[in-house]
Write a protein that holds these residues in place. Structure first.
Motif, PDB file in Angstrom:
ATOM      1  N   ILE A 158     144.597 -64.737 -31.811  1.00  0.00           N
ATOM      2  CA  ILE A 158     144.247 -66.088 -32.252  1.00  0.00           C
ATOM      3  C   ILE A 158     142.749 -66.256 -32.464  1.00  0.00           C
ATOM      4  O   ILE A 158     142.291 -67.285 -32.967  1.00  0.00           O
ATOM      5  CB  ILE A 158     144.783 -67.120 -31.228  1.00  0.00           C
ATOM      6  N   GLY A 159     141.960 -65.247 -32.075  1.00  0.00           N
ATOM      7  CA  GLY A 159     140.533 -65.310 -32.370  1.00  0.00           C
ATOM      8  C   GLY A 159     139.632 -65.609 -31.181  1.00  0.00           C
ATOM      9  O   GLY A 159     138.477 -66.014 -31.383  1.00  0.00           O
ATOM     10  N   THR A 160     140.116 -65.403 -29.941  1.00  0.00           N
ATOM     11  CA  THR A 160     139.358 -65.604 -28.695  1.00  0.00           C
ATOM     12  C   THR A 160     138.545 -66.905 -28.763  1.00  0.00           C
ATOM     13  O   THR A 160     139.082 -67.976 -28.939  1.00  0.00           O
ATOM     14  CB  THR A 160     138.450 -64.388 -28.396  1.00  0.00           C
ATOM     15  N   TYR A 161     137.222 -66.793 -28.622  1.00  0.00           N
ATOM     16  CA  TYR A 161     136.317 -67.939 -28.727  1.00  0.00           C
ATOM     17  C   TYR A 161     135.385 -67.743 -29.925  1.00  0.00           C
ATOM     18  O   TYR A 161     135.220 -66.625 -30.426  1.00  0.00           O
ATOM     19  CB  TYR A 161     135.451 -68.075 -27.470  1.00  0.00           C
ATOM     20  N   ASP A 162     134.781 -68.843 -30.352  1.00  0.00           N
ATOM     21  CA  ASP A 162     133.698 -68.761 -31.332  1.00  0.00           C
ATOM     22  C   ASP A 162     132.460 -68.265 -30.582  1.00  0.00           C
ATOM     23  O   ASP A 162     131.832 -69.000 -29.824  1.00  0.00           O
ATOM     24  CB  ASP A 162     133.443 -70.147 -31.943  1.00  0.00           C
ATOM     25  N   THR A 163     132.111 -67.011 -30.793  1.00  0.00           N
ATOM     26  CA  THR A 163     131.035 -66.383 -30.017  1.00  0.00           C
ATOM     27  C   THR A 163     129.653 -66.930 -30.359  1.00  0.00           C
ATOM     28  O   THR A 163     128.688 -66.647 -29.642  1.00  0.00           O
ATOM     29  CB  THR A 163     131.039 -64.860 -30.241  1.00  0.00           C
ATOM     30  N   ASP A 164     129.533 -67.698 -31.433  1.00  0.00           N
ATOM     31  CA  ASP A 164     128.238 -68.276 -31.789  1.00  0.00           C
ATOM     32  C   ASP A 164     128.044 -69.664 -31.191  1.00  0.00           C
ATOM     33  O   ASP A 164     127.026 -70.313 -31.442  1.00  0.00           O
ATOM     34  CB  ASP A 164     128.074 -68.337 -33.305  1.00  0.00           C
TER      35      ASP A 164
ATOM     36  N   LEU B  14     125.488 -79.169 -27.272  1.00  0.00           N
ATOM     37  CA  LEU B  14     126.808 -79.749 -27.521  1.00  0.00           C
ATOM     38  C   LEU B  14     126.989 -80.097 -28.990  1.00  0.00           C
ATOM     39  O   LEU B  14     128.039 -79.789 -29.584  1.00  0.00           O
ATOM     40  CB  LEU B  14     126.997 -80.992 -26.656  1.00  0.00           C
ATOM     41  N   TYR B  15     125.997 -80.738 -29.589  1.00  0.00           N
ATOM     42  CA  TYR B  15     126.127 -81.151 -30.984  1.00  0.00           C
ATOM     43  C   TYR B  15     126.270 -79.943 -31.916  1.00  0.00           C
ATOM     44  O   TYR B  15     127.024 -79.987 -32.894  1.00  0.00           O
ATOM     45  CB  TYR B  15     124.922 -82.002 -31.393  1.00  0.00           C
ATOM     46  N   ARG B  16     125.545 -78.858 -31.625  1.00  0.00           N
ATOM     47  CA  ARG B  16     125.680 -77.664 -32.451  1.00  0.00           C
ATOM     48  C   ARG B  16     127.088 -77.083 -32.330  1.00  0.00           C
ATOM     49  O   ARG B  16     127.711 -76.728 -33.339  1.00  0.00           O
ATOM     50  CB  ARG B  16     124.653 -76.600 -32.052  1.00  0.00           C
ATOM     51  N   ASN B  17     127.591 -77.000 -31.100  1.00  0.00           N
ATOM     52  CA  ASN B  17     128.943 -76.477 -30.903  1.00  0.00           C
ATOM     53  C   ASN B  17     129.981 -77.368 -31.577  1.00  0.00           C
ATOM     54  O   ASN B  17     130.929 -76.881 -32.212  1.00  0.00           O
ATOM     55  CB  ASN B  17     129.246 -76.356 -29.413  1.00  0.00           C
ATOM     56  N   TYR B  18     129.817 -78.690 -31.424  1.00  0.00           N
ATOM     57  CA  TYR B  18     130.740 -79.625 -32.066  1.00  0.00           C
ATOM     58  C   TYR B  18     130.740 -79.429 -33.581  1.00  0.00           C
ATOM     59  O   TYR B  18     131.805 -79.370 -34.223  1.00  0.00           O
ATOM     60  CB  TYR B  18     130.338 -81.071 -31.753  1.00  0.00           C
ATOM     61  N   ALA B  19     129.552 -79.360 -34.139  1.00  0.00           N
ATOM     62  CA  ALA B  19     129.436 -79.279 -35.596  1.00  0.00           C
ATOM     63  C   ALA B  19     130.069 -77.996 -36.136  1.00  0.00           C
ATOM     64  O   ALA B  19     130.649 -77.998 -37.231  1.00  0.00           O
ATOM     65  CB  ALA B  19     127.969 -79.373 -36.009  1.00  0.00           C
ATOM     66  N   ARG B  20     129.978 -76.902 -35.402  1.00  0.00           N
ATOM     67  CA  ARG B  20     130.624 -75.659 -35.843  1.00  0.00           C
ATOM     68  C   ARG B  20     132.143 -75.858 -35.906  1.00  0.00           C
ATOM     69  O   ARG B  20     132.797 -75.439 -36.872  1.00  0.00           O
ATOM     70  CB  ARG B  20     130.280 -74.513 -34.893  1.00  0.00           C
ATOM     71  N   ALA B  21     132.716 -76.502 -34.891  1.00  0.00           N
ATOM     72  CA  ALA B  21     134.158 -76.758 -34.912  1.00  0.00           C
ATOM     73  C   ALA B  21     134.530 -77.728 -36.027  1.00  0.00           C
ATOM     74  O   ALA B  21     135.551 -77.549 -36.714  1.00  0.00           O
ATOM     75  CB  ALA B  21     134.594 -77.309 -33.554  1.00  0.00           C
ATOM     76  N   VAL B  22     133.714 -78.744 -36.232  1.00  0.00           N
ATOM     77  CA  VAL B  22     133.987 -79.749 -37.268  1.00  0.00           C
ATOM     78  C   VAL B  22     134.009 -79.117 -38.652  1.00  0.00           C
ATOM     79  O   VAL B  22     134.915 -79.363 -39.461  1.00  0.00           O
ATOM     80  CB  VAL B  22     132.931 -80.877 -37.187  1.00  0.00           C
TER      81      VAL B  22
END
Length: 647
Positions: A382-388, A439-447
């Motif tokens: 499923i792609g583990t985690y977003d490593t970035d 947090l905002y950087r991580n959120y934006a990557r998912a968005v």
């Protein structure tokens, strides 16, 4: 002793005393009375000895209960035998004398001896040397005993607790006084204890990542896994140390050596939760991986329901119901079955769900992320985690979207319970940058990868995230294509039909009053029944802007994140002041149904009263009789479909 000596002196001088009494009183009767007094004095001495011996026995037993309660009870037998013997002798020979003078003697003796007891207790408790006590399961060097070298005043104890709170954001001082294998209440839902699970469930590797965790809290987490997991289902416990530098953990390896099936691996540099979990996953050998936070306590029967759901469907990612361990008292409290949800600011919150069957798994739109089980091979597929993504934050949202949209499912299990210490904020740094920026950087990557056309709603509530460099996301976009994942529209329709989207909205943005030029504002409040006010209208980049962002839905609700504008009007005929507040959206209309009129009035449907503002210096928002004045005229920033307005 002094009184016995005094009595002896009187006896030795009996002849002189007799002559003196005879000369003064000149009578034989007075001589006999004097002899009787000498005898009574001897009774006093013996009675006081009995009372003091009894008090010493009581003191010994009290100290035994307080200080040496873990010693053998036989150690106090000689004291009891001695007291019993002395009491029997005195009762037999002095009972006639005590009958005559007993009340006076016993009362005076109790007063004197009680003061003696209190003096001894003071000397022992407040001036005695420090005593190290060992509790079951706790190494003596890791606890604070109940006696100190000097009395710890209440303010000093409070100071130690404050230091512990500042360091760990929970009361680690309290934790250090508690056994690491303490008993906790069984909080499973009704009927869970009667369920039977197959013996051949998959074997688990439990992965626990920590950074500068309180030692007793960490060991208690591990101990709860070992004590409450069937041995044949536990392959190993992997403690992944994310480059801790707290000296308190220097004895960790010695503590781990006492724990079965536990390994300690350490990262060479600070990497954050996401990368540390991936490192732990690479070392795991169990068929299923169970991720836990480092400040948890697993409850009875916690593992079997998780492993059973993975065995039945390897694409299922189950989580336990997370009970609450109070951060200040460490009291273990039961949580009601609930599932994770989110609003457009990506704020996670718990959402209660009704249950007909108390043991039935609950469909969870998103998971909290700290505690879950997953098939090890499916985790890779499923792609583990977003490593970035950095440190932590947002990885739970990204994984939840990915699992659901790419063919899996998330469950919350009422029959699996794990307690968790919820802190108000992280006590450690985020690698040199602010927690908000991370947090905002991580959120934006998912968005950008998963939200499709709905990402603008996120940026409306978190405008600062739009200007952050989120790095390369091409690998995650390609992963979504390779897995042939569904759209975010599908996700919303299936799991969060109540979450407002632009397709479900009539208007959005700030609600500005034309008269005073101010906007409807939550003032940062998000609890049920919090009052709504008005404040100067803020630009998008200014802090507090999101408190003025509202959504007017096709259900005629005025929504701020997970709450709706609410007005409780017990008597519609009473046209006096009515308070306007926030309340969790329930979708039933009633107090939360509003109509936006062609005259720009916001009318409360149930009472037919209008939303009104008063003086700018008195930021109150209330309902009043509709009169068409400018105090009742409001405009939305964005109007989507005026044809759908119920004028």
């Amino acid at each position: 002793y002094q009184r016995r000596v005094r009595g002896s002196d009187i006896v030795s001088n009996n002849e002189e005393l007799t002559d003196h009494v005879s000369n003064v009183l000149d009578g034989k009767q007075q001589l006999e009375d004097a002899k009787k007094a000498v005898s009574d004095l001897s009774v006093i001495c013996k009675a006081l000895r009995v009372i003091l011996v009894m008090q010493c026995s009581m003191l010994a037993q009290f100290l035994w209960q307080l200080v040496i309660r873990h010693t053998n009870n036989e150690q106090l037998r000689p004291i009891r035998v001695f007291v019993k013997k002395q009491y029997g002798v005195i009762t037999k020979h002095l009972k006639p004398k005590l009958k005559e003078h007993g009340k006076l003697l016993y009362g005076g003796g109790m007063v004197v001896s009680t003061w003696v007891v209190f003096f001894v207790l003071y000397k022992v408790l407040f001036t005695a040397d420090y005593m190290e006590l060992s509790y079951p399961g706790v190494h003596k060097s890791n606890i604070y005993g109940p006696l100190y070298k000097r009395h710890v005043a209440s303010r000093e104890k409070k100071s130690l607790e404050d230091l512990a709170m500042k360091k760990h954001r929970f009361n680690s001082f309290k934790s250090d006084q508690m056994p690491v294998n303490r008993l906790i209440p069984d909080t499973r839902s009704q009927g869970c204890g009667e369920l039977m699970y197959p013996h051949n469930l998959p074997v688990a590797s439990v992965i626990i990542v920590f950074h500068n965790e309180a030692l007793t809290v960490l060991i208690r987490t591990v101990r709860s896994v070992i004590d409450r997991t069937p041995p044949h289902l536990l392959r190993e416990i992997l403690l992944v140390d994310d480059f801790s530098d707290d000296g308190e953990l220097k004895t960790l390896d010695a503590e781990i050596a006492k724990l079965e099936k536990t390994r300690h691996v350490r990262l060479p540099k600070r990497s954050g939760l996401i990368k540390a979990r991936l490192f732990g996953a690479s070392k795991a050998s169990g068929e299923v991986m169970i991720f836990l936070d480092s400040h948890c306590e697993c409850n009875v029967g916690w593992a079997e329901p998780l492993l059973y759901e993975v065995k039945m469907d390897r694409t299922t990612v189950p989580s336990p119901i997370i009970d609450v361990i109070m951060f200040d008292t460490f009291e273990y409290r039961q949580a009601h079955p609930q599932v994770g949800a989110f609003d457009w600011s990506f704020t996670f919150y718990w959402q209660a769900r009704d249950q007909k069957n108390f043991t039935e798994p609950l469909i969870a739109p998103v998971m909290a992320g700290g505690l879950f089980a997953i098939d090890r091979s499916y985790f890779e597929e499923i792609g583990t985690y977003d490593t970035d993504m950095n440190i932590w934050g947002g990885e739970n949202m990204e994984m939840s979207f990915r699992v659901w949209m790419c063919g899996g499912r998330l469950l919350s299990l009422p029959c699996s319970r794990v307690g968790h210490i919820f802190r108000d904020r992280a006590p450690y740094s985020f690698g040199g940058e602010s927690q908000v920026l991370t947090l905002y950087r991580n959120y934006a990557r998912a968005v950008e990868v998963w939200l499709d056309d709905h990402k603008e709603l996120f940026y409306r509530f978190v405008p600062l995230a739009k200007d952050i460099d989120i790095g390369d996301i091409s690998s995650r976009v390609n992963l979504r294509k390779r897995l042939r994942c569904k759209s975010f529209d599908w996700y919303l329709e299936k799991l969060l039909p109540m979450l407002p989207t632009e397709k479900r909205l009539l208007a959005s943005g700030q609600i500005r009053n034309n008269k005073i030029g101010q906007c409807v504002d939550t003032l940062g409040k998000r609890r049920a029944n919090d009052t709504v006010s008005h404040y100067r209208c803020l630009p998008k980049r200014e802090p507090g802007y999101t408190n003025q962002v509202w959504m007017y839905s096709k259900r005629y609700e005025i929504i701020s994140l997970e709450n709706c504008l609410d007005a409780s009007v017990p008597d519609p005929n009473d046209k006096s002041y009515k308070r306007v507040s926030l309340w969790p959206c329930h979708g039933l209309g009633g107090n939360q149904k509003w109509h936006y009129s062609a005259t720009q009035q916001v009318i409360h449907s149930e009472s037919q009263l209008c939303l009104s503002v008063g003086d700018p210096g008195k930021p109150k928002l209330f309902l009043d009789k509709c009169d068409g004045s400018a105090h009742q005229m409001f405009t939305f920033t964005n109007i989507y479909s005026q044809d759908d307005f119920d004028f």
